[in-house]
Design a protein around this motif. Structure first.
Motif, PDB file in Angstrom:
ATOM      1  N   MET A   1       0.914  -0.900   0.053  1.00  0.00           N
ATOM      2  CA  MET A   1       0.130  -0.256   0.313  1.00  0.00           C
ATOM      3  C   MET A   1       0.574   1.309  -0.251  1.00  0.00           C
ATOM      4  N   ARG A   2       2.044   1.841   1.278  1.00  0.00           N
ATOM      5  CA  ARG A   2       3.081   2.050   0.713  1.00  0.00           C
ATOM      6  C   ARG A   2       2.950   2.847  -0.545  1.00  0.00           C
ATOM      7  N   ARG A   3       3.461   2.339  -1.796  1.00  0.00           N
ATOM      8  CA  ARG A   3       3.960   2.153  -3.047  1.00  0.00           C
ATOM      9  C   ARG A   3       2.632   3.298  -3.464  1.00  0.00           C
ATOM     10  N   GLU A   4       1.515   2.430  -3.668  1.00  0.00           N
ATOM     11  CA  GLU A   4       0.784   2.678  -4.038  1.00  0.00           C
ATOM     12  C   GLU A   4      -0.053   4.566  -3.711  1.00  0.00           C
ATOM     13  N   LEU A   5       0.086   5.060  -2.595  1.00  0.00           N
ATOM     14  CA  LEU A   5       0.073   5.722  -2.028  1.00  0.00           C
ATOM     15  C   LEU A   5       1.494   7.362  -1.805  1.00  0.00           C
ATOM     16  N   ARG A   6       2.721   6.073  -2.268  1.00  0.00           N
ATOM     17  CA  ARG A   6       3.646   7.387  -2.454  1.00  0.00           C
ATOM     18  C   ARG A   6       3.617   7.675  -4.147  1.00  0.00           C
ATOM     19  N   PHE A   7       3.699   6.798  -4.972  1.00  0.00           N
ATOM     20  CA  PHE A   7       2.665   7.555  -6.377  1.00  0.00           C
ATOM     21  C   PHE A   7       1.837   8.396  -6.472  1.00  0.00           C
ATOM     22  N   GLY A   8       0.600   8.209  -5.201  1.00  0.00           N
ATOM     23  CA  GLY A   8      -0.630   8.986  -5.403  1.00  0.00           C
ATOM     24  C   GLY A   8       0.055  10.727  -5.539  1.00  0.00           C
ATOM     25  N   VAL A   9       0.712  11.398  -4.468  1.00  0.00           N
ATOM     26  CA  VAL A   9       2.006  11.874  -3.424  1.00  0.00           C
ATOM     27  C   VAL A   9       2.293  12.374  -4.497  1.00  0.00           C
ATOM     28  N   ALA A  10       3.228  11.468  -5.514  1.00  0.00           N
ATOM     29  CA  ALA A  10       4.174  12.375  -6.242  1.00  0.00           C
ATOM     30  C   ALA A  10       4.108  12.603  -6.840  1.00  0.00           C
ATOM     31  N   SER A  11       2.315  12.466  -8.023  1.00  0.00           N
ATOM     32  CA  SER A  11       1.785  12.296  -9.116  1.00  0.00           C
ATOM     33  C   SER A  11       1.376  13.858  -8.758  1.00  0.00           C
TER      34      SER A  11
END
Length: 574
Positions: free
Chosen positions: A1-11
């Motif tokens: 889940m951390r990867r998906e959240l990082r993707f969302g924030v980085a986008s």
């Protein structure tokens, strides 16, 4: 889940995010005013015997709501600037991964579903999560600001249990996502097992194997049921979180009413605090938790599947032991198949094409001629053996050096929307007008350019015929500095006269020419001919192959009949 959240924030893009935050300020005004207006209306208006003042304060609520509506409208107008780049990024990822897999001979069957459905799910849920997160922050900030205005002590009473309930709900998201994945996998296993048993129902009944069939299905079904029960327990925990963060602040505030009155907090302030809890905190937590358990899980699970499928380990940059020496092609026992279980398209091929040679490749359709061209040009890597350009593996050459060494024109020529100059010079941007004119005349594209309006004319690919697109691609390749030219049926949409003119131009151009023959003339005017028949390869001159290759004689007879029936005349090379 951390990867998906990082993707969302980085986008998140900085400028649209700042604009959205700025327009959220007026949207926060109604939340901040609700409780304050109720408190003033009660204390200074209705309880003080001045109903007009009370009604005036209530009218303030209407004005605040109008201001908030303006802010909300501007917020949603900026939402697309945050969401659409994420969708575009995911589309690029999916398409890039599918192309890489296809080039590697491993077609990606799920790419279409990811592109048409999963990307849109991520886009919609990402937008929903941004809206919910913004709404949550706006409401909480507005409530805290209003409570500090009427009675700061109420903040101490209601905010801690609210934040605690929200924090626990967020912490359960990871557990819920893991259990959703487990449930999905268990469902797939149960469906597979049930499908196999149902397909063999007749045999099961005939052999009296009902018990065995039931045992086959019972395990996966039990796993799925256990996964669903585990997921239900997470749902019950979310209900507890909502009770903690949504209802407990209200109970605490009501229970603390007498204590607050003793310390000078007015009845209006207490009513205002209750309003803030019911109108601000309660719906904010309810919406946030609903989004986390719905859109949040769909976002995490769907984005995770996309990232898993499109994250390809970065290939190590090739380490070249020596710089290319010339542009001779050397193929040493090369084999290539599209997939580990497929029959090789190119099998155990040995071939040398020296600098300055002119080779034609012939063979039946689908025999591997275009695959061989891709191997020579470094677009494919052989499964076995070697394909060398200038003594260096073609697939290991850096893109810039590869482009300077060879130019490939496929059967379907690529032309983009832009000027003719842009189209014909992007492999050689420094080409002068005189050099462009020479190339145009050499390949026989002068009439086409005159009709289109010259090199400055705008090209619209859909308005050109396949043959016209091929002529522009031929000009582009002729201008290229690459000494090796590979024509993969690059003149198949031209008439025989135009085809002969173009191929003669490339023969005079210098360097090495490899032509995948579409007509007999392409083979007859080459110095050497390579005949592919799927099992072996034969190379030689025209007269040698007539004696050594039955397939070449068959192709020659077929082409000769086709040319005789048309307007062309065959004159074999001496």
């Amino acid at each position: 889940m951390r990867r998906e959240l990082r993707f969302g924030v980085a986008s998140l893009r900085r400028r649209p995010l700042l604009e959205l935050a700025a327009w959220s300020v007026p949207d926060a005004v109604p939340t901040a005013i609700y409780g304050l207006a109720i408190a003033r209306a009660v204390d200074e208006g209705f309880l003080a015997g001045r109903p007009g003042v009370g009604l005036a304060w209530l009218a303030v609520l209407v004005g605040a709501a109008c201001l908030g509506a303006v802010g909300s409208r501007q917020v949603f107008r900026r939402l697309g600037d945050l969401v659409e780049p994420v969708r575009d990024d995911l589309v690029r990822r999916v398409v890039t991964a599918a192309l890489r897999q296809g080039v590697a001979g491993r077609p990606d069957d799920g790419a279409v579903a990811r592109l048409t459905r999963q990307v849109e799910i991520v886009r919609d849920t990402y937008a929903g999560l941004i809206v919910v997160a913004r709404d949550f922050v706006v409401r909480v900030v507005g409530v805290v600001a209003g409570l500090l205005t009427i009675a700061p002590v109420i903040v101490v009473l209601v905010l801690p249990p609210f934040l605690l309930g929200f924090a626990v709900a967020v912490l359960t998201l990871g557990v819920a996502a893991a259990r959703v994945r487990t449930s999905v996998r268990a469902d797939e296993r149960a469906a597979t097992a049930a499908g196999a048993v149902v397909a063999g129902t007749r045999d099961v009944v005939a052999r009296g194997a009902e018990g065995y069939a039931m045992a086959l299905v019972a395990g996966p079904v039990g796993e799925h049921a256990a996964a669903e029960r585990a997921l239900a327990r997470v749902g019950a925990l979310r209900t507890l979180c909502f009770a903690l963060g949504g209802w407990l602040p209200l109970v605490i505030l009501l229970a603390a009413g007498p204590w607050l009155v003793e310390r000078g907090v007015s009845a209006g302030a207490i009513m205002g605090g209750l309003t803030y809890v019911l109108v601000g905190l309660h719906p904010a937590l309810e919406t946030a938790m609903g989004a986390l358990s719905g859109s949040g899980l769909r976002y995490v699970v769907t984005l995770g599947r996309i990232l898993d499928a499109t994250t390809i380990p970065a290939a190590r940059p090739p380490v070249l032991t020596a710089a290319p020496n010339g542009h001779a092609v050397a193929i040493d026992a090369a084999s290539f198949a599209y997939g580990s279980h497929a029959e090789p398209v190119v099998r155990d091929l040995d071939l040398v094409v020296d600098d300055g040679d002119h080779l034609a490749i012939v063979g039946p359709s689908g025999i591997g001629k275009s695959t061989l061209a891709a191997l020579v040009c470094g677009l494919l890597r052989p499964d076995e053996g070697r394909v060398l350009l200038g003594g260096v593996p073609a697939a290991d050459l850096p893109a810039q050096r590869l482009a300077a060494t060879r130019v490939l024109i496929p059967q379907e020529a690529y032309v983009f929307e832009g000027t003719i100059r842009d189209n014909v010079t992007y492999l050689r941007p420094t080409a002068t007008t005189a050099e462009i004119s020479d190339a145009v005349e050499a390949v026989g594209a002068g009439a086409l350019l005159s009709r289109l309006g010259g090199v400055a004319a705008l090209v619209r690919p859909e308005q050109l015929s396949a043959g016209e697109r091929q002529l522009l691609a031929l000009v582009r390749a002729y201008l290229s500095p690459a000494p090796l030219a590979v024509l993969d049926e690059a003149t198949c949409h031209l008439d025989p006269v135009a085809e002969r003119l173009a191929e003669a131009a490339f023969a005079r151009r210098g360097g090495t020419l490899i032509v995948i023959a579409h007509r007999i003339s392409s083979a007859l005017h080459a110095r050497r001919i390579l005949v592919l028949d799927g099992a072996s390869a034969t190379v030689g001159r025209h007269d040698e192959l007539q004696l050594a290759s039955p397939l070449y004689r068959e192709l020659l007879g077929h082409w000769t009949v086709a040319a005789t029936e048309g307007s062309g005349q065959i004159q074999p090379a001496s």
